[in-house]
Design a protein around this motif. Sequence first.
Motif, PDB file in Angstrom:
ATOM      1  N   LYS A 168      -4.852  -8.088  13.471  1.00 47.54           N
ATOM      2  CA  LYS A 168      -5.441  -7.745  12.177  1.00 47.54           C
ATOM      3  C   LYS A 168      -6.310  -6.497  12.297  1.00 47.54           C
ATOM      4  O   LYS A 168      -6.260  -5.597  11.444  1.00 47.54           O
ATOM      5  CB  LYS A 168      -6.273  -8.917  11.660  1.00 47.54           C
ATOM      6  N   ALA A 169      -7.104  -6.423  13.373  1.00 48.70           N
ATOM      7  CA  ALA A 169      -7.961  -5.251  13.591  1.00 48.70           C
ATOM      8  C   ALA A 169      -7.115  -3.990  13.777  1.00 48.70           C
ATOM      9  O   ALA A 169      -7.460  -2.913  13.282  1.00 48.70           O
ATOM     10  CB  ALA A 169      -8.860  -5.476  14.810  1.00 48.70           C
ATOM     11  N   GLU A 170      -5.980  -4.126  14.473  1.00 49.11           N
ATOM     12  CA  GLU A 170      -5.088  -2.979  14.693  1.00 49.11           C
ATOM     13  C   GLU A 170      -4.513  -2.469  13.379  1.00 49.11           C
ATOM     14  O   GLU A 170      -4.531  -1.269  13.093  1.00 49.11           O
ATOM     15  CB  GLU A 170      -3.956  -3.383  15.639  1.00 49.11           C
ATOM     16  N   PHE A 171      -4.018  -3.390  12.556  1.00 47.18           N
ATOM     17  CA  PHE A 171      -3.399  -2.988  11.290  1.00 47.18           C
ATOM     18  C   PHE A 171      -4.413  -2.465  10.281  1.00 47.18           C
ATOM     19  O   PHE A 171      -4.035  -1.822   9.298  1.00 47.18           O
ATOM     20  CB  PHE A 171      -2.612  -4.144  10.678  1.00 47.18           C
ATOM     21  N   ASN A 172      -5.689  -2.730  10.515  1.00 46.52           N
ATOM     22  CA  ASN A 172      -6.735  -2.195   9.630  1.00 46.52           C
ATOM     23  C   ASN A 172      -7.178  -0.787  10.014  1.00 46.52           C
ATOM     24  O   ASN A 172      -7.989  -0.187   9.314  1.00 46.52           O
ATOM     25  CB  ASN A 172      -7.960  -3.122   9.621  1.00 46.52           C
ATOM     26  N   LEU A 173      -6.649  -0.266  11.123  1.00 41.78           N
ATOM     27  CA  LEU A 173      -6.994   1.094  11.519  1.00 41.78           C
ATOM     28  C   LEU A 173      -6.478   2.094  10.475  1.00 41.78           C
ATOM     29  O   LEU A 173      -5.429   1.860   9.852  1.00 41.78           O
ATOM     30  CB  LEU A 173      -6.374   1.420  12.882  1.00 41.78           C
ATOM     31  N   PRO A 174      -7.192   3.201  10.285  1.00 41.64           N
ATOM     32  CA  PRO A 174      -6.783   4.182   9.259  1.00 41.64           C
ATOM     33  C   PRO A 174      -5.349   4.674   9.394  1.00 41.64           C
ATOM     34  O   PRO A 174      -4.687   4.928   8.397  1.00 41.64           O
ATOM     35  CB  PRO A 174      -7.783   5.325   9.463  1.00 41.64           C
ATOM     36  N   LYS A 175      -4.849   4.794  10.629  1.00 41.31           N
ATOM     37  CA  LYS A 175      -3.506   5.351  10.806  1.00 41.31           C
ATOM     38  C   LYS A 175      -2.425   4.467  10.191  1.00 41.31           C
ATOM     39  O   LYS A 175      -1.332   4.957   9.853  1.00 41.31           O
ATOM     40  CB  LYS A 175      -3.205   5.578  12.288  1.00 41.31           C
ATOM     41  N   TYR A 176      -2.722   3.148  10.043  1.00 38.69           N
ATOM     42  CA  TYR A 176      -1.741   2.261   9.423  1.00 38.69           C
ATOM     43  C   TYR A 176      -1.881   2.219   7.902  1.00 38.69           C
ATOM     44  O   TYR A 176      -1.053   1.622   7.228  1.00 38.69           O
ATOM     45  CB  TYR A 176      -1.878   0.840   9.982  1.00 38.69           C
ATOM     46  N   GLN A 177      -2.947   2.801   7.382  1.00 45.78           N
ATOM     47  CA  GLN A 177      -3.179   2.792   5.933  1.00 45.78           C
ATOM     48  C   GLN A 177      -2.644   4.047   5.248  1.00 45.78           C
ATOM     49  O   GLN A 177      -2.547   4.102   4.030  1.00 45.78           O
ATOM     50  CB  GLN A 177      -4.683   2.659   5.648  1.00 45.78           C
ATOM     51  N   LYS A 178      -2.350   5.069   6.044  1.00 46.92           N
ATOM     52  CA  LYS A 178      -1.873   6.327   5.468  1.00 46.92           C
ATOM     53  C   LYS A 178      -0.410   6.185   5.069  1.00 46.92           C
ATOM     54  O   LYS A 178       0.390   5.613   5.796  1.00 46.92           O
ATOM     55  CB  LYS A 178      -2.029   7.471   6.479  1.00 46.92           C
ATOM     56  N   ARG A 179      -0.060   6.746   3.927  1.00 49.43           N
ATOM     57  CA  ARG A 179       1.320   6.738   3.479  1.00 49.43           C
ATOM     58  C   ARG A 179       1.659   8.101   2.873  1.00 49.43           C
ATOM     59  O   ARG A 179       0.768   8.867   2.524  1.00 49.43           O
ATOM     60  CB  ARG A 179       1.556   5.639   2.446  1.00 49.43           C
ATOM     61  N   ILE A 180       2.926   8.394   2.773  1.00 49.60           N
ATOM     62  CA  ILE A 180       3.329   9.654   2.161  1.00 49.60           C
ATOM     63  C   ILE A 180       3.834   9.384   0.748  1.00 49.60           C
ATOM     64  O   ILE A 180       4.383   8.318   0.461  1.00 49.60           O
ATOM     65  CB  ILE A 180       4.387  10.385   3.008  1.00 49.60           C
ATOM     66  N   ARG A 181       3.631  10.343  -0.131  1.00 56.38           N
ATOM     67  CA  ARG A 181       3.958  10.182  -1.555  1.00 56.38           C
ATOM     68  C   ARG A 181       5.248  10.896  -1.947  1.00 56.38           C
ATOM     69  O   ARG A 181       5.859  10.526  -2.947  1.00 56.38           O
ATOM     70  CB  ARG A 181       2.802  10.713  -2.411  1.00 56.38           C
ATOM     71  N   ASP A 182       5.624  11.922  -1.207  1.00 58.80           N
ATOM     72  CA  ASP A 182       6.857  12.650  -1.549  1.00 58.80           C
ATOM     73  C   ASP A 182       7.463  13.235  -0.281  1.00 58.80           C
ATOM     74  O   ASP A 182       6.853  13.199   0.803  1.00 58.80           O
ATOM     75  CB  ASP A 182       6.578  13.741  -2.583  1.00 58.80           C
ATOM     76  N   THR A 183       8.648  13.792  -0.409  1.00 61.60           N
ATOM     77  CA  THR A 183       9.382  14.251   0.770  1.00 61.60           C
ATOM     78  C   THR A 183       8.846  15.553   1.362  1.00 61.60           C
ATOM     79  O   THR A 183       9.255  15.934   2.458  1.00 61.60           O
ATOM     80  CB  THR A 183      10.873  14.431   0.418  1.00 61.60           C
TER      81      THR A 183
END
Length: 357
Positions: free
Chosen positions: A107-122
Amino acid sequence: MRFIIISIILIIIIGFVIWRFRGGQNRFPFYEFYSRGRREGFTFKEIGFLKQISIQNKLEKPQSIFWSTSQLDRCLRPAIQKINADERMDPKQKLAITRKLLELRKKAEFNLPKYQKRIRDTTALLPRQKLVVKESVYGTFVSWVIEINRKYIVITQPSGQKEWETLDWRSKKIQLSFWRQDDAGYTFETKVQEQIAHEEFPLLYLSHTNNLDRDQTRKSIRVDTSIAVRFNPVVYSAEGAVKKPLISKKMHVGRIIDLSESGCCMIAGRMLKKNDRVKLDFSITETKRVITLGLIVGISPTGDDRVKKYHIMFVKINPVYKNNIALWVYNIFGEREDDESSKRRRAFQKTQVKKEA
């Protein structure tokens, strides 16, 4: 007068209880620690155990053991060693508290910022990103991003099927999917605007889109590896009206290229299909063997037509094996470092033998 004395005594007792509850002279934030521990599903006794571990490891903020990956990694090794050495705990209790600690680590790993970033377009795609390309008539192919500019996505001409060099992609509507590291899987549809049929570097120019479907199906942290695996497909008996599943006596070999506590990706021959079940047998260290039943949930092409990548979900795994894989993935006991060192040593020994020969 008597009432005043009794009131003063009660106030002193209440103050002392609060003082002790909040940590006393050591200022241990027990109230916050206990509250967070209860929210994470630990019992009072288990929270007391975690308190001892955090004190022994001299954590500045003891409650950070519940959310900080670095603090958890610092505490997990002594905690699990202490759990395994406790003769008063039965094996089921040891497995249960170890599993809770590993779930907390995940849970702590998945809460890291790198797992929260997503891309919106190509336009956020990067060069060298691997793509799986699907076209309704041609089938499924593999491609790589070469360049992203303001107007187009430039990719290599999709390959992986027979006579791929001769296919005409102009004006085709295609579906592309890719896995973004430390993020999720994405799928989008676009149109081929131009095809450059260069002899050495044939390319496709695709339109950009902001209509991306994000699929975070990964439930566990996985790491790249290279582990030999033996596997037996599950076959079904044809006798009688009810088919019974049986483990085939015919054993095959493959290689696990990434591994988590919930599944793996295996490279092997083309004998398996989606939704097939296989018995897997492999070792993550010299002393830790894993035997599990897996379900093939996806198949990807490789550069070699003779082999495929099989994406496997573990459907039946012993809790001990599951915990051992998680400890190996998080490298709590430095087992992955030892594994890499031994591989480098064996490779060096082979080169020395060749030189002497």
